[in-house]
Design an enzyme around this catalytic site. Structure first.
Site, PDB file in Angstrom:
ATOM      1  N   THR A   1      -6.613 -38.837  50.170  1.00 18.89           N
ATOM      2  CA  THR A   1      -7.772 -38.142  49.600  1.00 18.89           C
ATOM      3  C   THR A   1      -9.001 -38.494  50.427  1.00 18.89           C
ATOM      4  O   THR A   1      -9.118 -39.633  50.895  1.00 18.89           O
ATOM      5  CB  THR A   1      -8.015 -38.522  48.113  1.00 18.89           C
ATOM      6  OG1 THR A   1      -9.377 -38.217  47.767  1.00 18.89           O
ATOM      7  CG2 THR A   1      -7.809 -40.003  47.838  1.00 18.89           C
TER       8      THR A   1
ATOM      9  N   ASP B   1     -11.238 -42.983  46.718  1.00 21.69           N
ATOM     10  CA  ASP B   1     -11.514 -43.431  45.343  1.00 21.69           C
ATOM     11  C   ASP B   1     -10.299 -44.057  44.666  1.00 21.69           C
ATOM     12  O   ASP B   1     -10.198 -44.055  43.444  1.00 21.69           O
ATOM     13  CB  ASP B   1     -12.026 -42.247  44.509  1.00 21.69           C
ATOM     14  CG  ASP B   1     -11.003 -41.119  44.417  1.00 21.69           C
ATOM     15  OD1 ASP B   1     -10.002 -41.157  45.164  1.00 21.69           O
ATOM     16  OD2 ASP B   1     -11.203 -40.213  43.596  1.00 21.69           O
TER      17      ASP B   1
ATOM     18  N   ARG C   1     -16.957 -36.830  43.537  1.00 21.98           N
ATOM     19  CA  ARG C   1     -17.356 -36.614  42.133  1.00 21.98           C
ATOM     20  C   ARG C   1     -17.580 -37.941  41.418  1.00 21.98           C
ATOM     21  O   ARG C   1     -18.530 -38.099  40.670  1.00 21.98           O
ATOM     22  CB  ARG C   1     -16.287 -35.807  41.397  1.00 21.98           C
ATOM     23  CG  ARG C   1     -16.648 -34.335  41.334  1.00 21.98           C
ATOM     24  CD  ARG C   1     -15.535 -33.573  40.745  1.00 21.98           C
ATOM     25  NE  ARG C   1     -14.291 -33.941  41.414  1.00 21.98           N
ATOM     26  CZ  ARG C   1     -13.177 -33.253  41.388  1.00 21.98           C
ATOM     27  NH1 ARG C   1     -13.124 -32.145  40.717  1.00 21.98           N
ATOM     28  NH2 ARG C   1     -12.095 -33.634  42.018  1.00 21.98           N
TER      29      ARG C   1
ATOM     30  N   ASP D   1      -5.009 -40.010  42.698  1.00 18.98           N
ATOM     31  CA  ASP D   1      -4.597 -40.760  41.504  1.00 18.98           C
ATOM     32  C   ASP D   1      -3.830 -39.900  40.501  1.00 18.98           C
ATOM     33  O   ASP D   1      -2.896 -40.379  39.852  1.00 18.98           O
ATOM     34  CB  ASP D   1      -5.791 -41.460  40.842  1.00 18.98           C
ATOM     35  CG  ASP D   1      -6.909 -40.518  40.483  1.00 18.98           C
ATOM     36  OD1 ASP D   1      -6.902 -39.366  40.969  1.00 18.98           O
ATOM     37  OD2 ASP D   1      -7.797 -40.922  39.711  1.00 18.98           O
TER      38      ASP D   1
ATOM     39  N   GLY E   1      -5.591 -32.579  45.788  1.00 20.82           N
ATOM     40  CA  GLY E   1      -6.495 -32.170  46.876  1.00 20.82           C
ATOM     41  C   GLY E   1      -5.922 -32.581  48.220  1.00 20.82           C
ATOM     42  O   GLY E   1      -5.396 -33.667  48.354  1.00 20.82           O
TER      43      GLY E   1
ATOM     44  N   ASP F   1     -11.894 -38.808  49.304  1.00 18.40           N
ATOM     45  CA  ASP F   1     -12.890 -39.497  48.470  1.00 18.40           C
ATOM     46  C   ASP F   1     -12.852 -41.022  48.568  1.00 18.40           C
ATOM     47  O   ASP F   1     -13.789 -41.684  48.153  1.00 18.40           O
ATOM     48  CB  ASP F   1     -12.706 -39.104  46.990  1.00 18.40           C
ATOM     49  CG  ASP F   1     -13.111 -37.668  46.738  1.00 18.40           C
ATOM     50  OD1 ASP F   1     -13.821 -37.101  47.592  1.00 18.40           O
ATOM     51  OD2 ASP F   1     -12.719 -37.115  45.699  1.00 18.40           O
TER      52      ASP F   1
ATOM     53  N   ARG G   1      -1.770 -27.874  42.201  1.00 16.34           N
ATOM     54  CA  ARG G   1      -1.993 -28.610  40.952  1.00 16.34           C
ATOM     55  C   ARG G   1      -1.120 -27.927  39.911  1.00 16.34           C
ATOM     56  O   ARG G   1      -0.933 -26.712  39.963  1.00 16.34           O
ATOM     57  CB  ARG G   1      -3.466 -28.569  40.569  1.00 16.34           C
ATOM     58  CG  ARG G   1      -4.326 -29.351  41.546  1.00 16.34           C
ATOM     59  CD  ARG G   1      -5.688 -29.687  40.988  1.00 16.34           C
ATOM     60  NE  ARG G   1      -6.282 -30.811  41.696  1.00 16.34           N
ATOM     61  CZ  ARG G   1      -7.089 -30.693  42.756  1.00 16.34           C
ATOM     62  NH1 ARG G   1      -7.409 -29.501  43.202  1.00 16.34           N
ATOM     63  NH2 ARG G   1      -7.575 -31.760  43.344  1.00 16.34           N
TER      64      ARG G   1
HETATM   65  P1  ADP Z   1      -5.112 -35.778  42.905  1.00 19.03           P
HETATM   66  O1  ADP Z   1      -3.709 -36.225  43.086  1.00 19.03           O
HETATM   67  O2  ADP Z   1      -5.754 -35.361  44.183  1.00 19.03           O
HETATM   68  O3  ADP Z   1      -5.914 -36.783  42.085  1.00 19.03           O
HETATM   69  P2  ADP Z   1      -4.873 -34.097  40.515  1.00 19.03           P
HETATM   70  O4  ADP Z   1      -5.581 -35.067  39.631  1.00 19.03           O
HETATM   71  O5  ADP Z   1      -5.181 -32.660  40.367  1.00 19.03           O
HETATM   72  O6  ADP Z   1      -5.088 -34.417  42.060  1.00 19.03           O
HETATM   73  O7  ADP Z   1      -3.297 -34.314  40.292  1.00 19.03           O
HETATM   74  C1  ADP Z   1      -2.355 -33.563  41.005  1.00 19.03           C
HETATM   75  C2  ADP Z   1      -1.204 -33.190  40.097  1.00 19.03           C
HETATM   76  O8  ADP Z   1      -0.543 -34.381  39.633  1.00 19.03           O
HETATM   77  C3  ADP Z   1      -1.598 -32.474  38.824  1.00 19.03           C
HETATM   78  O9  ADP Z   1      -1.797 -31.092  39.007  1.00 19.03           O
HETATM   79  C4  ADP Z   1      -0.370 -32.729  37.943  1.00 19.03           C
HETATM   80  O10 ADP Z   1       0.678 -31.847  38.241  1.00 19.03           O
HETATM   81  C5  ADP Z   1       0.025 -34.140  38.352  1.00 19.03           C
HETATM   82  N1  ADP Z   1      -0.525 -35.086  37.354  1.00 19.03           N
HETATM   83  C6  ADP Z   1      -1.810 -35.459  37.174  1.00 19.03           C
HETATM   84  N2  ADP Z   1      -1.939 -36.300  36.127  1.00 19.03           N
HETATM   85  C7  ADP Z   1      -0.708 -36.451  35.610  1.00 19.03           C
HETATM   86  C8  ADP Z   1      -0.155 -37.183  34.495  1.00 19.03           C
HETATM   87  N3  ADP Z   1      -0.931 -37.934  33.700  1.00 19.03           N
HETATM   88  N4  ADP Z   1       1.185 -37.083  34.266  1.00 19.03           N
HETATM   89  C9  ADP Z   1       1.972 -36.348  35.058  1.00 19.03           C
HETATM   90  N5  ADP Z   1       1.513 -35.630  36.110  1.00 19.03           N
HETATM   91  C10 ADP Z   1       0.213 -35.673  36.389  1.00 19.03           C
END
Ligand code: ADP
Length: 319
Positions: free
Chosen positions: A125, A129, A171, A103, A11, A127, A72
């Site tokens: 972010t 969080d 969330r 995260d 995000g 959030d 993503r």
């Molecule tokens: P944010 O970083 O805002 O929390 P996401 O949770 O959607 O957003 O994570 C962003 C991207 O990071 C995901 O689309 C994916 O490509 C990568 N990612 C998330 N979790 C993992 C994981 N456990 N291992 C490897 N890459 C990950």
């Protein structure tokens, strides 16, 4: 370390551009070459990588969003996806990476570090969080956006003597709802971390009306139960008509506040310093106004805790 890459992922949040600028300028200050990776991990796997210079981050410190774009990617969560990413980085001679995101993005950074690319996470972010940092980049701007919106809603709420329910983002974390509710004098704040009782919400509303209040503002985090549901429950219990406003993506945009620009500049620069010191698999953060670095694995094993003393204070002040 001679060449580093920078990407934004997950995000977006206001201040990401200021963080990109800091990474690029700090690297150049130390005579490193910097490459921008476009559209997050997806772009990294697609080899969407271009060298940046001082000018490419000119005139962006005040702009919301991210000039690198974000995405993503499910593919990147797989071993094959990560190996493709590592290969593209190696091809460009890049051995250090700054990942600006949340995260999920940090988990990706940790995987890359395990596969030989030194990666450092910068928390971006709205959030707020992420554990191991008091604030994330974008939170302050989103908070100010929410406050501006609630102030406007308050004007019409007073004129029409109405009850307004305002749903804000968050969330799993109630920080945005909590801080905006306190800063806006909301009668009630509902956050995912604290179970709510609709009877308590209704009692507070009725107490307010009994002492002559003309309107009521209830701030609800999307992860609590959602604004629409709360609005319906209040109407069911009291017969009062509630106006529900879901603020939505407006909270993600806008020019970053001074606080976010300063935070982004400090955290982005610190991430480059860590790479120069040979660190990897860490996230940067701010605690008591000091820069800190924490191993990503350690940080993500923890939970972000909302400050419940603020929740208590908001309740006391809106008695
Ligand atoms: P944010 O970083 O805002 O929390 P996401 O949770 O959607 O957003 O994570 C962003 C991207 O990071 C995901 O689309 C994916 O490509 C990568 N990612 C998330 N979790 C993992 C994981 N456990 N291992 C490897 N890459 C990950």
């Amino acid at each position: 370390m001679k060449r580093i890459g920078v990407l934004t992922s997950g995000g977006d949040s206001p201040g990401m551009n200021a963080a990109i600028r800091a990474v690029v300028r700090k690297s150049m200050f130390h005579e490193l070459e910097v490459f921008g990776i476009y559209h997050g991990y997806q772009g990294l796997m697609n080899n969407n990588i271009k060298e940046l210079d001082l000018g490419s981050v000119g005139d962006i410190i005040h702009r919301g969003g991210t000039i690198l774009g974000t995405a993503r990617s499910e593919e990147f969560k797989t071993d094959e996806g990560q190996l493709k990413a590592v290969e593209n980085l190696k091809q460009h001679g890049i051995d250090g990476l700054v990942v600006i995101g949340g995260d999920g993005s940090f988990r990706g950074a940790e995987k890359l570090s395990q596969k030989g690319i030194a990666a450092i996470g910068v928390p971006g972010t709205i959030d707020n969080d992420i554990p191991c940092t008091d604030y994330t980049i974008g939170f302050d701007t989103a908070l100010n956006t929410v406050i501006e919106a609630i102030d406007k809603i308050r004007d019409t709420a007073t004129s029409h003597e109405r009850t307004f329910v305002i749903e804000v983002m968050g969330r799993d974390a109630g920080d945005l709802a909590l801080y905006s509710g306190l800063a806006d004098g909301a009668e009630t704040i509902l956050i995912p971390e604290v179970e709510y009782s609709i009877d308590d919400v209704v009692n507070r509303l009725q107490r307010g009306f009994e002492r002559g209040k003309k309107h009521s503002i209830i701030v609800v985090a999307e992860g609590s139960s959602g604004g629409l549901k709360i609005g319906e429950e209040i109407t069911e219990k009291t017969g009062l008509e509630c106006r529900v406003t879901v603020l939505g993506h407006i909270q993600r945009g806008g020019s970053p506040t001074a606080a976010d620009r300063v935070l982004a500049s400090r955290l982005g620069s610190f991430a480059v310093e860590l790479l120069l010191q040979g660190e990897k698999g860490k996230m940067v953060g701010i605690q008591n106004n000091s820069l800190v670095a924490t191993p990503i694995s350690e940080a993500l094993a923890q939970k972000h805790f909302v400050d419940l003393s603020i929740y208590k204070l908001a309740k006391e002040l809106s008695i």
